[in-house]
Scaffold this motif. Structure first.
Motif, PDB file in Angstrom:
ATOM      1  N   ILE A   1       5.045   0.022  -7.140  1.00 18.95           N
ATOM      2  CA  ILE A   1       5.004  -1.268  -7.831  1.00 18.95           C
ATOM      3  C   ILE A   1       6.044  -1.216  -8.949  1.00 18.95           C
ATOM      4  CG2 ILE A   1       3.621  -2.816  -9.292  1.00 18.95           C
ATOM      5  CD1 ILE A   1       2.761  -2.775  -6.346  1.00 18.95           C
ATOM      6  N   PRO A   2       6.995  -2.140  -8.963  1.00 12.95           N
ATOM      7  CA  PRO A   2       8.060  -2.073  -9.964  1.00 12.95           C
ATOM      8  C   PRO A   2       7.601  -2.554 -11.337  1.00 12.95           C
ATOM      9  CG  PRO A   2       8.345  -4.027  -8.639  1.00 12.95           C
ATOM     10  CD  PRO A   2       7.177  -3.272  -8.047  1.00 12.95           C
TER      11      PRO A   2
ATOM     12  N   ASP B   1       4.512 -10.040  -5.531  1.00  9.67           N
ATOM     13  CA  ASP B   1       4.357 -10.521  -4.162  1.00  9.67           C
ATOM     14  C   ASP B   1       2.924 -10.914  -3.845  1.00  9.67           C
ATOM     15  OD1 ASP B   1       7.073 -10.160  -3.659  1.00  9.67           O
ATOM     16  OD2 ASP B   1       6.764  -8.093  -3.006  1.00  9.67           O
ATOM     17  N   SER B   2       1.993 -10.565  -4.696  1.00 14.07           N
ATOM     18  CA  SER B   2       0.586 -10.910  -4.486  1.00 14.07           C
ATOM     19  C   SER B   2       0.311 -12.294  -5.050  1.00 14.07           C
ATOM     20  CB  SER B   2      -0.327  -9.914  -5.196  1.00 14.07           C
ATOM     21  OG  SER B   2      -0.137  -8.632  -4.701  1.00 14.07           O
TER      22      SER B   2
ATOM     23  N   PRO C   1      -3.064 -14.222  -6.302  1.00 11.16           N
ATOM     24  CA  PRO C   1      -2.318 -14.258  -7.559  1.00 11.16           C
ATOM     25  C   PRO C   1      -1.654 -12.911  -7.848  1.00 11.16           C
ATOM     26  CG  PRO C   1      -4.656 -13.992  -8.008  1.00 11.16           C
ATOM     27  CD  PRO C   1      -4.504 -14.156  -6.505  1.00 11.16           C
ATOM     28  N   VAL C   2      -0.739 -12.920  -8.792  1.00  9.15           N
ATOM     29  CA  VAL C   2      -0.031 -11.704  -9.198  1.00  9.15           C
ATOM     30  C   VAL C   2      -1.045 -10.668  -9.668  1.00  9.15           C
ATOM     31  CG1 VAL C   2       1.584 -10.750 -10.888  1.00  9.15           C
ATOM     32  CG2 VAL C   2       2.067 -12.951  -9.802  1.00  9.15           C
ATOM     33  N   ILE C   3      -0.878  -9.426  -9.219  1.00  5.79           N
ATOM     34  CA  ILE C   3      -1.761  -8.337  -9.655  1.00  5.79           C
ATOM     35  C   ILE C   3      -1.050  -7.573 -10.769  1.00  5.79           C
ATOM     36  CG2 ILE C   3      -2.983  -6.239  -8.989  1.00  5.79           C
ATOM     37  CD1 ILE C   3      -3.004  -7.328  -6.106  1.00  5.79           C
ATOM     38  N   VAL C   4      -1.693  -7.502 -11.916  1.00  3.91           N
ATOM     39  CA  VAL C   4      -1.123  -6.853 -13.094  1.00  3.91           C
ATOM     40  C   VAL C   4      -1.754  -5.471 -13.238  1.00  3.91           C
ATOM     41  CG1 VAL C   4      -0.903  -7.001 -15.607  1.00  3.91           C
ATOM     42  CG2 VAL C   4      -0.679  -9.060 -14.202  1.00  3.91           C
TER      43      VAL C   4
ATOM     44  N   ASN D   1      -0.622   2.767   2.604  1.00  2.00           N
ATOM     45  CA  ASN D   1      -0.323   1.781   3.649  1.00  2.00           C
ATOM     46  C   ASN D   1       0.345   0.532   3.073  1.00  2.00           C
ATOM     47  OD1 ASN D   1      -1.242   3.086   6.037  1.00  2.00           O
ATOM     48  ND2 ASN D   1      -3.330   2.813   5.295  1.00  2.00           N
ATOM     49  N   ASN D   2       0.971   0.694   1.911  1.00  2.55           N
ATOM     50  CA  ASN D   2       1.738  -0.373   1.251  1.00  2.55           C
ATOM     51  C   ASN D   2       0.893  -1.578   0.848  1.00  2.55           C
ATOM     52  OD1 ASN D   2       4.199   1.053   1.404  1.00  2.55           O
ATOM     53  ND2 ASN D   2       4.366   0.468   3.547  1.00  2.55           N
ATOM     54  N   GLU D   3      -0.376  -1.367   0.614  1.00  2.00           N
ATOM     55  CA  GLU D   3      -1.233  -2.414   0.079  1.00  2.00           C
ATOM     56  C   GLU D   3      -1.278  -2.254  -1.440  1.00  2.00           C
ATOM     57  OE1 GLU D   3      -5.048  -2.388   2.051  1.00  2.00           O
ATOM     58  OE2 GLU D   3      -4.083  -1.896   3.962  1.00  2.00           O
ATOM     59  N   THR D   4      -1.661  -3.320  -2.122  1.00  2.00           N
ATOM     60  CA  THR D   4      -1.717  -3.260  -3.579  1.00  2.00           C
ATOM     61  C   THR D   4      -3.123  -3.614  -4.055  1.00  2.00           C
ATOM     62  OG1 THR D   4      -0.848  -5.503  -3.661  1.00  2.00           O
ATOM     63  CG2 THR D   4       0.725  -3.721  -4.007  1.00  2.00           C
TER      64      THR D   4
END
Length: 99
Positions: free
Chosen positions: A33-34, A49-50, A52-55, A89-92
């Motif tokens: 996550i950048p 990209d989520s 809503p945005v995930i902080v 698995n590239n999930e956030t």
């Protein structure tokens, strides 16, 4: 994040790991996550990209975010351990805010 138009993404830069080793480690623990870098000089880990945005962190100047990451590295490690499969698995997965 009211000034979304006025920010840009920080691309992963391992060469910065000497200056900000804990921010680098958090970035890796979050699965890449950048950091968002705002025009006012503040930084924040967030998944744009989520919806809503995930902080994943508070919005702070770079060295203050480094200190925050250092003080809370165990929380990020715990988040990774609890969500390792999803992150790998590239999930956030959402993190419970602690700031």
């Amino acid at each position: 994040m009211s000034d979304q138009v006025h920010m840009y993404l920080h691309h992963f830069r391992p060469d910065m790991s000497k200056k900000t080793p804990f921010m680098t480690e958090v970035e890796l623990l979050l699965g890449g996550i950048p950091q968002l870098i705002f025009t006012d000089g503040t930084y924040q880990f967030a998944d744009q990209d989520s919806k809503p945005v995930i902080v994943y962190s508070p919005r702070l100047p770079e060295l203050e975010l480094e200190a925050f990451c250092r003080e809370n590295i165990e929380r990020y490690k715990q988040h990774y351990e609890q969500n390792k499969e999803a992150i790998d698995n590239n999930e956030t997965p959402v993190i419970v805010p602690f700031w």
